[in-house]
Design a protein around this motif. Sequence first.
Motif, PDB file in Angstrom:
ATOM      1  N   SER A 143       0.844  -1.189   0.000  1.00 43.59           N
ATOM      2  CA  SER A 143       0.000   0.000   0.000  1.00 43.59           C
ATOM      3  C   SER A 143       0.876   1.234   0.000  1.00 43.59           C
ATOM      4  N   TRP A 144       0.418   2.273  -0.657  1.00 41.38           N
ATOM      5  CA  TRP A 144       1.140   3.543  -0.724  1.00 41.38           C
ATOM      6  C   TRP A 144       0.316   4.633  -0.050  1.00 41.38           C
ATOM      7  N   TYR A 145       1.025   5.506   0.692  1.00 38.65           N
ATOM      8  CA  TYR A 145       0.380   6.607   1.390  1.00 38.65           C
ATOM      9  C   TYR A 145       1.166   7.892   1.157  1.00 38.65           C
ATOM     10  N   GLN A 146       0.432   9.003   1.210  1.00 36.91           N
ATOM     11  CA  GLN A 146       1.043  10.323   1.223  1.00 36.91           C
ATOM     12  C   GLN A 146       0.822  10.916   2.609  1.00 36.91           C
ATOM     13  N   GLN A 147       1.871  11.468   3.182  1.00 36.02           N
ATOM     14  CA  GLN A 147       1.737  12.091   4.497  1.00 36.02           C
ATOM     15  C   GLN A 147       2.281  13.506   4.457  1.00 36.02           C
ATOM     16  N   THR A 148       1.427  14.464   4.796  1.00 34.98           N
ATOM     17  CA  THR A 148       1.841  15.861   4.906  1.00 34.98           C
ATOM     18  C   THR A 148       1.557  16.317   6.328  1.00 34.98           C
ATOM     19  N   PRO A 149       2.276  17.347   6.807  1.00 37.63           N
ATOM     20  CA  PRO A 149       2.092  17.794   8.193  1.00 37.63           C
ATOM     21  C   PRO A 149       0.644  18.128   8.500  1.00 37.63           C
ATOM     22  N   GLY A 150       0.121  17.543   9.548  1.00 38.46           N
ATOM     23  CA  GLY A 150      -1.238  17.842   9.974  1.00 38.46           C
ATOM     24  C   GLY A 150      -2.324  17.144   9.186  1.00 38.46           C
ATOM     25  N   GLN A 151      -1.955  16.373   8.171  1.00 36.29           N
ATOM     26  CA  GLN A 151      -2.976  15.739   7.321  1.00 36.29           C
ATOM     27  C   GLN A 151      -3.148  14.256   7.593  1.00 36.29           C
ATOM     28  N   GLY A 152      -2.243  13.672   8.307  1.00 40.01           N
ATOM     29  CA  GLY A 152      -2.360  12.240   8.506  1.00 40.01           C
ATOM     30  C   GLY A 152      -1.996  11.483   7.242  1.00 40.01           C
ATOM     31  N   LEU A 153      -2.217  10.209   7.287  1.00 36.35           N
ATOM     32  CA  LEU A 153      -1.879   9.355   6.155  1.00 36.35           C
ATOM     33  C   LEU A 153      -3.034   9.352   5.151  1.00 36.35           C
ATOM     34  N   GLN A 154      -2.731   9.709   3.941  1.00 35.94           N
ATOM     35  CA  GLN A 154      -3.725   9.691   2.863  1.00 35.94           C
ATOM     36  C   GLN A 154      -3.426   8.496   1.961  1.00 35.94           C
ATOM     37  N   PHE A 155      -4.399   7.624   1.855  1.00 34.80           N
ATOM     38  CA  PHE A 155      -4.216   6.384   1.095  1.00 34.80           C
ATOM     39  C   PHE A 155      -4.216   6.655  -0.407  1.00 34.80           C
ATOM     40  N   LEU A 156      -3.202   6.145  -1.071  1.00 30.93           N
ATOM     41  CA  LEU A 156      -3.089   6.303  -2.521  1.00 30.93           C
ATOM     42  C   LEU A 156      -3.660   5.086  -3.239  1.00 30.93           C
ATOM     43  N   PHE A 157      -3.052   3.928  -3.029  1.00 29.67           N
ATOM     44  CA  PHE A 157      -3.535   2.685  -3.639  1.00 29.67           C
ATOM     45  C   PHE A 157      -2.869   1.491  -2.985  1.00 29.67           C
ATOM     46  N   GLU A 158      -3.475   0.330  -3.241  1.00 26.95           N
ATOM     47  CA  GLU A 158      -2.932  -0.926  -2.756  1.00 26.95           C
ATOM     48  C   GLU A 158      -2.822  -1.903  -3.906  1.00 26.95           C
ATOM     49  N   TYR A 159      -1.708  -2.605  -3.938  1.00 29.13           N
ATOM     50  CA  TYR A 159      -1.501  -3.650  -4.939  1.00 29.13           C
ATOM     51  C   TYR A 159      -1.368  -4.991  -4.246  1.00 29.13           C
ATOM     52  N   PHE A 160      -1.975  -5.991  -4.862  1.00 33.51           N
ATOM     53  CA  PHE A 160      -1.909  -7.355  -4.354  1.00 33.51           C
ATOM     54  C   PHE A 160      -1.766  -8.278  -5.551  1.00 33.51           C
ATOM     55  N   SER A 161      -0.740  -9.089  -5.547  1.00 32.04           N
ATOM     56  CA  SER A 161      -0.491 -10.012  -6.660  1.00 32.04           C
ATOM     57  C   SER A 161      -0.572  -9.311  -8.005  1.00 32.04           C
ATOM     58  N   GLU A 162       0.131  -8.191  -8.102  1.00 31.04           N
ATOM     59  CA  GLU A 162       0.301  -7.419  -9.353  1.00 31.04           C
ATOM     60  C   GLU A 162      -0.961  -6.703  -9.806  1.00 31.04           C
ATOM     61  N   THR A 163      -2.015  -6.701  -8.992  1.00 32.05           N
ATOM     62  CA  THR A 163      -3.272  -6.052  -9.364  1.00 32.05           C
ATOM     63  C   THR A 163      -3.605  -4.959  -8.360  1.00 32.05           C
ATOM     64  N   GLN A 164      -4.108  -3.840  -8.870  1.00 33.22           N
ATOM     65  CA  GLN A 164      -4.548  -2.789  -7.957  1.00 33.22           C
ATOM     66  C   GLN A 164      -5.844  -3.225  -7.304  1.00 33.22           C
ATOM     67  N   ARG A 165      -5.848  -3.351  -5.989  1.00 33.92           N
ATOM     68  CA  ARG A 165      -7.000  -3.877  -5.275  1.00 33.92           C
ATOM     69  C   ARG A 165      -7.860  -2.766  -4.674  1.00 33.92           C
ATOM     70  N   ASN A 166      -7.233  -1.674  -4.281  1.00 37.14           N
ATOM     71  CA  ASN A 166      -7.952  -0.539  -3.718  1.00 37.14           C
ATOM     72  C   ASN A 166      -7.306   0.742  -4.208  1.00 37.14           C
ATOM     73  N   LYS A 167      -8.100   1.804  -4.260  1.00 34.18           N
ATOM     74  CA  LYS A 167      -7.564   3.070  -4.738  1.00 34.18           C
ATOM     75  C   LYS A 167      -8.168   4.192  -3.925  1.00 34.18           C
ATOM     76  N   GLY A 168      -7.338   5.167  -3.572  1.00 31.81           N
ATOM     77  CA  GLY A 168      -7.805   6.333  -2.847  1.00 31.81           C
ATOM     78  C   GLY A 168      -8.254   7.418  -3.807  1.00 31.81           C
ATOM     79  N   ASN A 169      -8.478   8.615  -3.256  1.00 31.10           N
ATOM     80  CA  ASN A 169      -9.010   9.722  -4.055  1.00 31.10           C
ATOM     81  C   ASN A 169      -7.922  10.669  -4.520  1.00 31.10           C
ATOM     82  N   PHE A 170      -7.022  10.173  -5.304  1.00 27.58           N
ATOM     83  CA  PHE A 170      -5.947  10.999  -5.858  1.00 27.58           C
ATOM     84  C   PHE A 170      -6.125  11.088  -7.366  1.00 27.58           C
ATOM     85  N   PRO A 171      -5.633  12.187  -7.958  1.00 30.04           N
ATOM     86  CA  PRO A 171      -5.788  12.338  -9.419  1.00 30.04           C
ATOM     87  C   PRO A 171      -4.985  11.294 -10.182  1.00 30.04           C
TER      88      PRO A 171
END
Lengths: 109, 114
Positions: free
Chosen positions: B33-61
Amino acid sequence: GQNIDQPTEMTATEGAIVQINCTYQTSGFNGLFWYQQHAGEAPTFLSYNVLDGLEEKGRFSSFLSRSKGYSYLLLKELQMKDSASYLCAVMDSNYQLIWGAGTKLIIKP
Amino acid sequence: KAGVTQTPRYLIKTRGQQVTLSCSPISGHRSVSWYQQTPGQGLQFLFEYFSETQRNKGNFPGRFSGRQFSNSRSEMNVSTLELGDSALYLCASSLGQGDTDTQYFGPGTRLTVL
């Protein structure tokens, strides 16, 4: 929408006890995690709760009430090294982790 | 067992450029799983990969994309960088097997966009 609430910052004294609360509203529930993050470092896993009740692990304990959408992390015998941010995260029905913004804990001598 | 590793640890880019970050999970872990963290924003979920497939996706462009290789290593790409993309990018690996799945984080890549 999904929401995790934690206090932004807390201050406590070395040797004392502190309780960090976390309330959540999520689409489903598959467990709640607590992580510790020291400044400039990656989060490290502290605890996992999926059933109601208290889980104790040394100086740290975590409590969960699913009916109230509530958890707390209890830190006893505080040490200066406990100064860090504490992150609450809930796994929703899609097994996706929803993260709170974290609670910055400041320990004073 | 070696932990999660991320490269590079620090990166400075200018607006409009693109960047690729790499993450090697703990041996045996199939989820990254990938996350973006900025001061005061907490961890923002980008996406998760499992067995070469994107399984979940956050709200990023769509400028944010990723992939996972057969050895579970993952890369994240950000194209057309903006100043607001400056952040700590964390990856976390796990077994990927449901509700008791604990994520273990790498040290992160600190990206600065000038």
